[in-house]
Design an enzyme around this catalytic site. Structure first.
Site, short mmCIF file in Angstrom:
data_model
loop_
_atom_site.label_atom_id
_atom_site.label_comp_id
_atom_site.label_asym_id
_atom_site.label_seq_id
_atom_site.Cartn_x
_atom_site.Cartn_y
_atom_site.Cartn_z
N LYS A 94 -8.68 -2.29 1.36
CA LYS A 94 -8.49 -1.39 2.49
C LYS A 94 -9.34 -0.14 2.37
O LYS A 94 -9.68 0.49 3.38
CB LYS A 94 -7.00 -1.03 2.63
CG LYS A 94 -6.14 -2.19 3.12
CD LYS A 94 -6.63 -2.76 4.46
CE LYS A 94 -5.69 -3.82 4.99
NZ LYS A 94 -6.22 -4.50 6.21
N ARG A 107 2.02 -12.28 -1.53
CA ARG A 107 0.67 -12.49 -1.00
C ARG A 107 -0.11 -13.54 -1.77
O ARG A 107 0.13 -13.79 -2.95
CB ARG A 107 -0.12 -11.18 -1.06
CG ARG A 107 0.40 -10.07 -0.17
CD ARG A 107 -0.15 -10.19 1.23
NE ARG A 107 0.27 -9.07 2.08
CZ ARG A 107 -0.27 -8.80 3.26
NH1 ARG A 107 -1.26 -9.56 3.71
NH2 ARG A 107 0.15 -7.80 3.99
N LYS A 167 -1.75 -12.90 12.24
CA LYS A 167 -3.22 -12.90 12.30
C LYS A 167 -3.81 -14.06 11.49
O LYS A 167 -4.65 -14.80 11.96
CB LYS A 167 -3.79 -11.58 11.78
CG LYS A 167 -3.55 -10.37 12.62
CD LYS A 167 -4.45 -9.20 12.22
CE LYS A 167 -4.48 -8.91 10.74
NZ LYS A 167 -3.17 -8.53 10.18
N THR A 168 -3.37 -14.15 10.23
CA THR A 168 -3.91 -15.17 9.35
C THR A 168 -3.49 -16.56 9.80
O THR A 168 -4.30 -17.49 9.87
CB THR A 168 -3.47 -14.93 7.90
OG1 THR A 168 -3.93 -13.64 7.48
CG2 THR A 168 -4.02 -15.99 6.96
N SER A 207 0.72 -6.27 9.90
CA SER A 207 1.16 -7.22 8.89
C SER A 207 2.38 -8.01 9.36
O SER A 207 3.34 -7.44 9.88
CB SER A 207 1.50 -6.46 7.60
OG SER A 207 1.97 -7.34 6.61
N HIS A 239 -9.16 -4.09 12.89
CA HIS A 239 -8.17 -4.73 12.02
C HIS A 239 -7.69 -5.98 12.74
O HIS A 239 -6.67 -5.99 13.41
CB HIS A 239 -7.00 -3.75 11.77
CG HIS A 239 -5.98 -4.26 10.81
ND1 HIS A 239 -4.65 -3.97 10.92
CD2 HIS A 239 -6.11 -5.05 9.71
CE1 HIS A 239 -3.99 -4.54 9.92
NE2 HIS A 239 -4.85 -5.21 9.19
N ASP A 276 -8.79 -10.77 8.66
CA ASP A 276 -8.18 -9.44 8.63
C ASP A 276 -9.07 -8.31 9.14
O ASP A 276 -8.58 -7.39 9.78
CB ASP A 276 -7.73 -9.11 7.21
CG ASP A 276 -6.79 -7.92 7.14
OD1 ASP A 276 -5.83 -7.86 7.93
OD2 ASP A 276 -7.02 -7.04 6.28
N ARG A 323 0.83 -1.20 0.00
CA ARG A 323 0.00 0.00 0.00
C ARG A 323 0.87 1.26 0.00
O ARG A 323 2.04 1.23 0.37
CB ARG A 323 -0.92 0.02 1.23
CG ARG A 323 -2.02 -1.02 1.22
CD ARG A 323 -2.86 -0.92 2.49
NE ARG A 323 -2.07 -1.19 3.68
CZ ARG A 323 -1.58 -0.25 4.49
NH1 ARG A 323 -1.81 1.03 4.25
NH2 ARG A 323 -0.87 -0.58 5.55
#
Length: 539
Positions: free
Chosen positions: A203, A325, A244-245, A240, A222, A259, A61
């Site tokens: 996003k 990704r 989390k994932t 990031s 988030h 996410d 981003r």
């Protein structure tokens, strides 16, 4: 103008001001979008069946190029310390010039939902010039059925044209930048140009929900979420690369989302219909569910290097970026929720990748400490993850999502604390980063240990463990946990140089204190008192 696909006949491109297009492909599914992407030279099919695209020099981003229109709605409601102002005139210039640029082009349109709970979701239409972008956003948001598409009326409209280059003077962007993300909350329009990085689209939806949902009593977060067999849901906050994932994809629990999550009067709900996982160092052994979801038809890879002959992806190759990704639909995870909703959480976990190597692998937080660490949003970045980054650098991103917060952090903090208190939620801080030394000296926290500690927190067994008070951060750390190397729970013991550990820990404590100064006037005295402070002599 030629059109294919299914849409509401009363709401075509003209409702957005688009004219004289060559073609519009409405709500195409995976197979035809693959065909268009391949025919247009946008991407390659790799071994296993995924579609692999490259995003050029934008491999992440561009938060410095994100702008919000300042007007009567936003002037006093947006957190301008964390958001860049854009005049209505500049936005209008950009909007009109993008419409002109789209003439004679073929566009792909997707009608989608942002939010699994029908009470709070936003109906979103996304126009893209790249077929793989259309597949990406179709994967990441929630897909209506054909009957719903025939009566779909968009509330939010996004147009993403990487080939358009903004002009700083005419459009109000940054001087020297070739990229803009411009959001007009009053008109509910997002304009994205100059970047092929697909994550900007998802996003933008998250940012829009972050603006509108708090007024409805919904906390936008988030974070990832899952739920156990007894209905015990959990939230995983983290920036990031913190896990989390990975940690929410637990084969013994149902995945809600990886996410973006909302927490409202009815419980929690996913904002999305897919997952967006980092693939650097991805392996079948360490992350079997993500591996299987990534290496199949319908998944989209970004910037993953692959063998030109065999087309086998090399997930260890970070020559293009460390931010490689994979995007895939939620139903690629066998135990993913089909509703995207669950009850109020029993546990909240804050994930930090502490590259300084001084934080314990898990700590129990008081409600005040939970608020302190939520507003701090700490993790650490290491050399190689960003251009020009040298050594280890702290990153404090308030609410674990500062780039996506249009409103002042205190608004989210107050709503978060309200729900934590009402539902008596247990809060934990988990270090998925380094132990035994800083990045480059120590080792990454063993994923097996992290999973064991998270499992113990979620099943309740950790609550009855014996705890000590950490002398640097003041939170409670278990003294022993079955299946976890005992010395990991005492970070100083993992370092060879104890004096260097002490100096590094004190340095990080000071970083926390300095960062929190900006929040002190907006929080209660118990939250201010929860700040890390070296209370005891080194262990």
């Amino acid at each position: 103008m030629q059109e294919t696909g299914v849409r509401n006949p009363a709401f075509g491109v003209e409702t957005f001001g688009l004219k004289d297009l060559k073609q519009v492909h409405w709500n195409l599914t995976e197979a035809p979008l693959y065909e268009h992407a391949i025919a247009n030279g946008e991407a390659n099919i790799v071994a296993g069946g995924a579609l692999c695209a490259q995003t050029g020099h934008h491999t992440g981003r561009s938060p410095k190029d994100k702008h919000t229109v300042v007007d009567a709605l936003t002037e006093k409601s947006v957190w301008w310390a964390g958001n860049r102002k854009l005049s209505s005139e500049h936005f209008e210039n950009l909007y009109r010039d993008i419409l002109k640029h789209a003439k004679d082009k073929t566009l792909f349109a997707q009608d989608l939902y942002g939010g699994a709970n029908p009470k709070y979701r936003i109906q979103t239409r996304v126009y893209t010039e790249l077929a793989w972008h259309s597949l990406f956003i179709r994967t990441l948001l929630i897909r209506p059925n054909d009957v719903e598409l025939e009566s779909f009326v968009p509330e939010l409209t996004i147009i993403d044209l990487p080939s358009f280059r903004p002009d700083a003077k005419r459009h109000g962007g940054r001087e020297g930048s070739d990229t803009m993300v411009a959001i007009d909350f009053s008109r509910k329009i997002v304009l994205i140009c100059g970047s092929s990085y697909a994550g900007e689209m998802k996003k933008s939806v998250f940012t829009t929900l972050n603006f509108y949902l708090p007024a409805q009593g919904v906390m936008p977060m988030h974070c990832s979420a899952n739920v156990g067999p007894n209905g015990d849901s959990a939230l995983f906050f983290g920036l990031s690369g913190t896990g989390k994932t990975t940690l929410s994809a637990d084969p013994n629990r149902t995945l809600i989302g990886d996410d973006e999550t909302g927490w409202g009067p009815d419980g929690i709900f996913n904002f999305e219909g897919g997952c967006y996982a980092k693939t650097i160092k991805l392996s079948r052994e360490a992350e079997p569910q993500i591996w299987d979801a990534t290496n199949r038809f319908g998944a989209i890879l970004e910037n993953v290097v692959f063998d030109p002959h065999t087309r086998v992806p090399d997930y260890d190759d970070q020559s293009k970026t460390e931010n490689t990704r994979s995007a895939y639909p939620l139903d690629f995870i066998p135990n993913a929720s089909r509703t995207g909703c669950a009850g109020h959480p029993r546990n909240v976990i804050f994930l930090t990748a502490d590259a300084f190597g001084v934080m314990p692998p898990i700590a129990r937080l008081t409600p005040a400490q939970a608020m302190y660490h939520f507003l701090s949003g700490y993790t650490a970045k290491v050399a190689g993850t960003e251009k020009g980054l040298v050594g280890v650098q702290p990153e404090f991103s308030t609410c674990f999502g500062a780039p996506f917060l249009p409103r002042p952090p205190a608004e989210y903090g107050d709503l978060f604390r309200k729900y934590l208190t009402e539902h008596q939620v247990d809060c934990w801080l988990v270090n998925s980063g380094w132990t035994g030394g800083q990045y480059g000296v120590g080792r990454r926290m063993p994923i097996k240990a992290t999973r064991a500690l998270v499992t113990a927190a979620l099943n309740g067994s950790l609550k009855i463990a014996s705890f000590r008070t950490d002398p640097y951060f003041g939170f409670s750390v278990p003294t022993s946990v079955p299946g976890v190397e005992p010395h990991l729970l005492y970070p100083m013991k993992t370092w060879k140089d104890k004096a260097e550990f002490d100096a590094t820990a004190r340095k990080l404590v000071k970083m926390f204190q300095d960062n929190f100064v900006k929040f002190e006037k907006d929080v209660s005295s118990d939250v201010r008192a929860a700040a890390p402070e070296v209370r005891l002599a080194a262990e």
